[in-house]
Design a protein around this motif. Structure first.
Motif, short mmCIF file in Angstrom:
data_model
loop_
_atom_site.label_atom_id
_atom_site.label_comp_id
_atom_site.label_asym_id
_atom_site.label_seq_id
_atom_site.Cartn_x
_atom_site.Cartn_y
_atom_site.Cartn_z
N VAL A 101 5.58 10.27 -0.51
CA VAL A 101 4.76 8.94 -0.62
C VAL A 101 5.61 7.82 -1.04
O VAL A 101 6.37 7.82 -2.14
CB VAL A 101 3.47 9.45 -1.63
N SER A 102 5.41 6.68 -0.47
CA SER A 102 6.30 5.50 -0.67
C SER A 102 5.30 4.30 -0.73
O SER A 102 4.20 4.38 -0.22
CB SER A 102 7.40 5.37 0.24
N CYS A 103 5.79 3.14 -1.27
CA CYS A 103 5.00 1.95 -1.50
C CYS A 103 5.76 1.01 -0.24
O CYS A 103 6.93 0.75 -0.16
CB CYS A 103 5.32 1.44 -2.81
N ARG A 145 0.78 -1.08 -0.17
CA ARG A 145 0.06 0.05 0.05
C ARG A 145 0.73 1.19 0.28
O ARG A 145 2.20 1.27 0.07
CB ARG A 145 -0.72 0.01 1.21
N TRP A 146 0.16 2.51 -0.40
CA TRP A 146 0.90 3.67 -0.33
C TRP A 146 0.89 4.16 1.30
O TRP A 146 -0.19 4.22 1.66
CB TRP A 146 0.26 4.62 -1.24
N GLU A 147 2.01 4.85 1.50
CA GLU A 147 2.04 5.47 2.73
C GLU A 147 2.58 6.85 2.53
O GLU A 147 3.52 6.94 1.66
CB GLU A 147 2.87 4.70 3.65
N SER A 148 2.07 7.56 3.29
CA SER A 148 2.70 9.18 3.07
C SER A 148 3.21 9.84 4.58
O SER A 148 2.47 9.33 5.59
CB SER A 148 1.41 9.99 2.55
N PRO A 171 -4.07 4.33 -7.40
CA PRO A 171 -3.33 5.65 -8.08
C PRO A 171 -2.36 6.11 -6.91
O PRO A 171 -2.92 5.96 -5.63
CB PRO A 171 -4.50 6.54 -8.30
N LYS A 172 -1.30 6.52 -7.04
CA LYS A 172 -0.32 7.26 -6.13
C LYS A 172 -0.90 8.61 -5.59
O LYS A 172 -1.55 9.24 -5.97
CB LYS A 172 0.97 7.33 -6.86
N MET A 173 -0.83 8.50 -4.23
CA MET A 173 -1.49 9.76 -3.72
C MET A 173 -0.59 11.04 -4.09
O MET A 173 0.72 10.92 -4.43
CB MET A 173 -1.35 9.78 -2.31
N PRO A 174 -1.43 12.26 -4.31
CA PRO A 174 -0.47 13.16 -4.64
C PRO A 174 0.57 13.74 -3.48
O PRO A 174 0.39 13.58 -2.58
CB PRO A 174 -1.69 14.38 -4.89
N VAL A 175 1.65 14.25 -4.06
CA VAL A 175 2.81 14.84 -3.15
C VAL A 175 2.88 16.13 -3.29
O VAL A 175 3.64 16.73 -2.03
CB VAL A 175 4.21 14.27 -3.74
N VAL A 228 8.91 -1.16 -0.42
CA VAL A 228 9.28 -2.29 -1.63
C VAL A 228 9.12 -1.17 -2.75
O VAL A 228 8.87 -0.02 -2.91
CB VAL A 228 7.88 -3.13 -1.71
N GLU A 229 9.29 -1.98 -4.14
CA GLU A 229 9.19 -1.21 -5.21
C GLU A 229 7.98 -0.60 -5.58
O GLU A 229 6.69 -1.31 -5.01
CB GLU A 229 9.51 -2.19 -6.56
N GLU A 230 7.78 0.60 -6.01
CA GLU A 230 6.57 1.13 -6.30
C GLU A 230 5.38 0.37 -7.15
O GLU A 230 4.33 0.59 -6.96
CB GLU A 230 6.68 2.74 -6.94
N TRP A 231 6.04 -0.23 -8.02
CA TRP A 231 5.15 -0.97 -9.09
C TRP A 231 4.19 -1.95 -8.27
O TRP A 231 3.12 -2.38 -8.85
CB TRP A 231 5.88 -1.94 -9.88
#
Length: 667
Positions: free
Chosen positions: A399-401, A377-380, A422-426, A413-416
């Motif tokens: 924001v990272s995976c 999951r995405w974490e910010s 969708p990736k959260m906005p930075v 981990v790798e973003e893929w």
């Protein structure tokens, strides 16, 4: 040119066709001595909704119970715009037939309350109205704004599901038997702000698909339209004359009066409409508008993601994505968050790949349902502080995976691996509201009734919500005191002092009010004002305000709870002035003037909430929102006041509207 045809068939010819196409009789038909129903006739229309019928024959020498004919609707597809009105076609068919020795061009008479299924037509340019046929053709609408249709000369109820006898109706969003959840009510008011550099202004933008649009302009200015289709084609309509016409295939009804203009569009709009106002006079104009705006961004549940394990027991989840109904594509989640009515569906979880793993398989651990392995999951990180406290700034975050193992340890981990969402906005804008600014209220009366004196005013630092706050620059603060001169000479003898001019609020406090009659709709009914609480100087008056309704059956008036009545409640207290006390002209000190004038300003008949335009769009492209600005206004001077003076009035609801709907250019 005749765009839509209708068919008629003689009863004898139809009967012969039915006899050749009879089907086996059902048990019910034999029991009731009826023959089987025949085949359906050809539809009376090829578009726009017609009628078809089927016949059956009584096989008994006695009379059979029931009907020998039945009907159903057919051809329930919209006619092309050039087809014209079906009733009008039937009237025009008589144009080449002389009436009383003369040819006329016949126009339809619609919505006849007495006999809507007769063909009444009016000769163009005359007052001559003639019934050219006792019955219109089957499938003709009884009324222009209804699906009910005439069949064999009788008006038959038709629901929005196009079934005869159905009572199903469309909701305000145009959804048959809907619950009104696919659109939202937008209402507001625009007030013109004359400027030497502007000849026109935008009143409101109404997006594609909106329904039940109504605007009322009061004042000397004029409305006009700008439209933009989904293909980007723009056009303009000046709305110069009263009438009904088509704009981008949307039917427009416009009425123009000397001091008022009314615009109605039933919808749905087939383009984006922008309603504008053209300044034509020195006086101000106001425009009230109301419409139902479709919710074009809605959550859509996804399919299940791939299983977390290839064998030995895993899990899989669904998610929800924001879907644009206009462009039929997935967009960022923030678009769906604009609508409070939108509730994001919760993810669903199910077990998968429960077969045991072979000894050589890489998956060695079986993951039970209650100890499933969460998806990456995405974490910010938290947002940084805004770069500006007001007037618009930016803030950022990283924001990272990440992935969490069964023991709860989180590692990047790798973003893929997170690309299934969708990736959260930075970066995001922040504090886009206006900075606080000074607001000067009206001047008090002069402290003397003759000669030279002083007058005062309140100067407040107001933020973007209209609240009293700090943060304004002392260097730009307007002055709060100035000299004033009353052009009346002063005399020494007190008995010859000029009578003091009544304060500006006195006239308003003494104005007569029109009575309100009780109606069959719940409404606020004020009683008479009490006498002034003082015989001289400044006092107050009170009255009782009830919520009442007229019961039509018994013609009696019933009291209701206050919250049953809609709209602003009339004020129940106001100032009154009995003139100077002791028969002498009064002179006020600055402190007395401020106290007297300020106390009267707090009465609720002087202040009310009003919409004052919209904020800037939150986005420059790709879809944003604007929020209606609500301010507390002095109804006498039309100046902005402190919100605390409007506490006795109900604050109007928050209004949002879509803006900057054009797609963003590719980066």
């Amino acid at each position: 040119m005749e765009c839509c045809r209708w068919t008629t068939a003689g009863t004898l010819l139809l009967a012969s066709l039915i006899l050749s196409s009879r089907t086996a009789r059902s048990e019910e038909d034999r029991d009731s001595l009826w023959d089987a129903w025949g085949s359906w006739s050809e539809c009376s229309r090829t578009c726009g909704g017609g009628a078809s019928y089927s016949l059956r024959r009584c096989l008994s020498s006695k009379t059979c119970e029931g009907r020998n004919i039945r009907y159903r609707t057919c051809s329930n597809v919209d006619c092309p715009p050039e087809a014209g009105d079906f009733r009008a076609q039937q009237c025009s068919a008589h144009n080449d037939v002389k009436y009383q020795g003369q040819l006329y061009e016949w126009l339809p008479i619609s919505n006849d309350p007495d006999n809507p299924c007769s063909l009444k037509c009016q000769a163009r340019g005359t007052a001559l109205v003639v019934e050219l046929a006792p019955k219109v053709l089957d499938g003709t609408r009884c009324y222009t704004e209804s699906l009910d249709m005439c069949i064999s000369g009788l008006c038959q109820i038709v629901g929005c599901d196009h079934q005869l006898g159905s009572a199903v109706k469309e909701d305000n969003c145009g959804v048959c038997n809907g619950d009104g959840s696919t659109c939202r009510l937008v209402r507001g008011q625009y007030k013109s702000q004359l400027s030497a550099s502007k000849l026109d202004d935008t009143v409101v933008a109404i997006p594609y698909g909106s329904r039940q649009v109504r605007l009322v302009l009061k004042g000397p200015d004029h409305l006009y339209l700008e439209t933009k289709t989904l293909q980007g084609v723009k056009s303009e309509n000046s709305l110069s004359t009263t009438g009904s016409f088509l704009v981008e295939n949307s039917s427009i009804d416009f009425q123009k009066f000397p001091d008022k203009e009314i615009l109605r569009i039933s919808g749905p709009l087939t383009a984006d409409f922008t309603i504008k106002i053209h300044y034509a006079g020195a006086a101000d104009s106001s425009v009230q508008f109301i419409f139902y705006q479709p919710i074009i961004h809605r959550w859509r549940e996804t399919d299940f993601f791939p299983c977390s394990a290839s064998c030995g027991g895993g899990y899989q989840l669904t998610s929800a994505e924001c879907f644009d109904l206009r462009s039929n594509r997935v967009v960022a989640d923030q678009y769906c968050h604009y609508y409070p009515e939108n509730i994001k569906p919760k993810p669903k979880l199910q077990e998968c790949n429960l077969d045991p793993c072979p000894a050589s398989d890489g998956y060695k651990q079986i993951m039970p349902y209650d100890l499933y392995h969460p998806l990456p999951r995405w974490e910010s990180t938290p947002w940084t502080a805004c770069s500006s406290s007001c007037g618009g700034g930016i803030q950022s975050r990283s924001v990272s995976c990440v992935e969490e193992d069964i023991q709860g340890h989180i590692s990047p981990v790798e973003e893929w691996k997170c690309m299934y969402t969708p990736k959260m906005p930075v970066v995001q804008p922040c504090n886009i509201f206006d900075c606080p600014k000074w607001l000067a209220q009206e001047w008090s009366p002069c402290t003397v009734t003759c000669g030279q004196g002083l007058r005062y005013r309140v100067v407040l630092c107001i933020d973007h919500r209209g609240m009293h706050t700090g943060g304004c620059s002392p260097k730009t603060k307007p002055h709060i005191k100035e000299e004033c001169v009353v052009p009346t000479p002063c005399y020494k003898p007190k008995e010859k002092l000029p009578v003091e001019a009544k304060l500006p609020w006195y006239k308003q406090a003494q104005e007569l009010e029109e009575g309100t009659a009780v109606s069959e709709e719940p409404s606020f009914i004020p009683e008479a004002w009490s006498t002034c609480s003082v015989t001289c100087g400044v006092g107050s008056q009170v009255r009782l305000v009830k919520c009442q309704v007229l019961l039509s059956f018994s013609q009696s008036v019933a009291d209701l709870p206050i919250d049953e009545c809609e709209g602003p409640k009339p004020v129940s207290q106001r100032a009154c002035y009995g003139g100077p006390c002791s028969g002498e002209a009064a002179e006020y000190t600055p402190e007395e003037t401020q106290l007297l004038y300020g106390s009267l300003q707090e009465f609720d008949e002087l202040y009310d909430w009003e919409y004052e335009g919209f904020t800037e769009c939150s986005e420059s492209c790709g879809g944003g929102v604007q929020e209606a600005v609500v301010t507390c206004l002095n109804k006498q001077t039309r100046e902005i006041a402190d919100e605390t003076l409007c506490v006795s009035s109900r604050r109007p609801p928050q209004l949002l509207k879509a803006c900057s709907l054009d797609p963003c250019p590719p980066r």
